[in-house]
Design an enzyme around this catalytic site. Sequence first.
Site, short mmCIF file in Angstrom:
data_model
loop_
_atom_site.label_atom_id
_atom_site.label_comp_id
_atom_site.label_asym_id
_atom_site.label_seq_id
_atom_site.Cartn_x
_atom_site.Cartn_y
_atom_site.Cartn_z
N LYS A 198 -3.55 -1.53 -9.09
CA LYS A 198 -4.44 -0.36 -9.03
C LYS A 198 -4.53 0.20 -7.61
O LYS A 198 -4.17 -0.47 -6.64
CB LYS A 198 -5.85 -0.75 -9.50
CG LYS A 198 -6.50 -1.89 -8.66
CD LYS A 198 -7.32 -1.43 -7.46
CE LYS A 198 -6.98 -2.05 -6.17
NZ LYS A 198 -7.66 -3.09 -5.54
N SER A 252 5.70 -10.67 -10.33
CA SER A 252 4.99 -9.41 -10.09
C SER A 252 5.84 -8.39 -9.36
O SER A 252 6.68 -8.75 -8.54
CB SER A 252 3.72 -9.69 -9.27
OG SER A 252 2.94 -8.52 -9.19
N GLY A 260 -1.66 -9.63 -1.94
CA GLY A 260 -2.60 -9.56 -0.82
C GLY A 260 -2.45 -8.30 0.00
O GLY A 260 -2.59 -8.31 1.21
N GLY A 317 -3.92 -5.11 -1.20
CA GLY A 317 -4.90 -4.09 -1.59
C GLY A 317 -4.58 -3.39 -2.89
O GLY A 317 -5.31 -2.50 -3.32
N SER A 327 -4.36 -9.77 -7.40
CA SER A 327 -5.17 -10.89 -7.92
C SER A 327 -5.72 -10.54 -9.30
O SER A 327 -5.72 -11.37 -10.21
CB SER A 327 -6.31 -11.24 -6.95
OG SER A 327 -7.16 -10.14 -6.76
N ASP A 352 -11.42 -4.11 -10.16
CA ASP A 352 -9.97 -4.32 -10.20
C ASP A 352 -9.53 -4.86 -11.56
O ASP A 352 -8.57 -4.35 -12.16
CB ASP A 352 -9.53 -5.31 -9.11
CG ASP A 352 -9.58 -4.69 -7.72
OD1 ASP A 352 -10.05 -3.56 -7.59
OD2 ASP A 352 -9.13 -5.36 -6.77
#
Length: 387
Positions: free
Chosen positions: A10, A136, A141, A143, A147, A204
């Site tokens: 996102k 992924s 990490g 932003g 996660s 998120d």
Amino acid sequence: MEVRSRAPGKIILAGEHAVVHGSAAVAASIGLYTSVSVRLSSPNDNDDTLTLHLMDVGLEFSWPVGRIKEMLPDSVNNDASSPATCCEETTKLILTALKDFKIPDAKIGIASGVIAFLWLYTSILGNKAAKVIVSSELPLGAGLGSSAAFCVSLSGALLALSDSVQVDFDQEGWVSFGEKDQQLANRWAFEGEKIIHGKPSGIDNTVSTFGNMIKFKSGVLTCIKSNMTLKMLITNTKVGRNTKALVAGVSERKNRHPDAMASVFTAVEFISNEFASIIQSTSCSDDEVVEKEQRIRELMEMNQGLLQCMGVSHASIETVLQTTCKYQLTSKLTGAGGGGCVLTLLPALLSATVIDKVITELEQCGFQCLIAEIGGNGLECRFDGRS
Ligand SMILES: Nc1ncnc2c1ncn2[C@@H]1O[C@H](COP(=O)(O)OP(=O)(O)O)[C@@H](O)[C@H]1O
Ligand SMILES: C[C@@](O)(CCOP(=O)(O)O)CC(=O)O
Ligand SMILES: [Mg+2]
């Protein structure tokens, strides 16, 4: 039996950090996904281990299911239909299961992801033997919500194998969850995010589960319907940072200066609300689009200033702001800041030549640029046959 699921990353267009303290924020999913495949072992496999392969960081973990039963006796009575929080005591128990593995110092942040994995796995599926593979398209990490995409895709795949959701696996290709099942996956993912982030707002995991563009405030999501094509350049400064530490830093600043910080969060609330109403309003002519973009630019500039007040900007972020400013373009950090990614609004009438020039200059600074599709699908699953 094997299930695959995927969930998107996102961008936060307005309101990060302030959203943790109850202000509204606006976010959109992007067309970069984290995928999880879960293959349950059958009796013929003669394999009684749970294996987790994290492709992006080149790490593999494996536990005999007997060890998991010993370590987490409650996992025998798992209840996939009621999301539960991992308490401190259980986190400590799970940490003992990690001691058997050497995680290199440079990858130590991954430990929280593995704890989240063990919590979600044992809570949803108990202590069944399986092979789980995670990969992924997102930078970790940085932003862009890796996660949350990790927790959502994991929750989705595990729930699809549980009795708690109903996925129509007769359909070909990727299948979306129904709304109730999406909500369940989202609630589990939030429990995973708590382990990785400490005090997440939930924005998120919510945008990763439901996709599209949302406004989010105090756990409540509102879908944003927009006919405006928002084009954002995403610049990854490649400066590593940790969301949990940045979120904790803002809370400490709030404790030291409660009144000043309350005003900062209130200002962000107005920015997010105005942002949402601009992108929702219909525009027909080019002039109207230009006027809307001008207002969005100003809001992004104000939001960035307030993020600086919160102490989450970084020299690398400032370099991106100055570089894009030379081309009359406006940028703001996205996500937790402290490095990570920066958004730059690319106006609809901006020429490809200018875009190429600004990307070249940013890449000369050692940054990485990408233009991702904004507002696609959320969590999806697919069934890959029986073994
Ligand atoms: N694909 C992945 N493989 C392993 N761990 C992951 C993956 N994606 C996310 N994580 C976990 O999430 C953490 C990064 O989350 P965070 O600091 O919130 O940044 P962001 O969500 O912006 O990418 C990693 O350190 C790791 O624990
Ligand atoms: C800073 C924050 O607003 C967003 C964090 O996003 P990311 O993990 O940096 O992608 C925290 C939150 O809302 O939980
Ligand atoms: Mg995160």
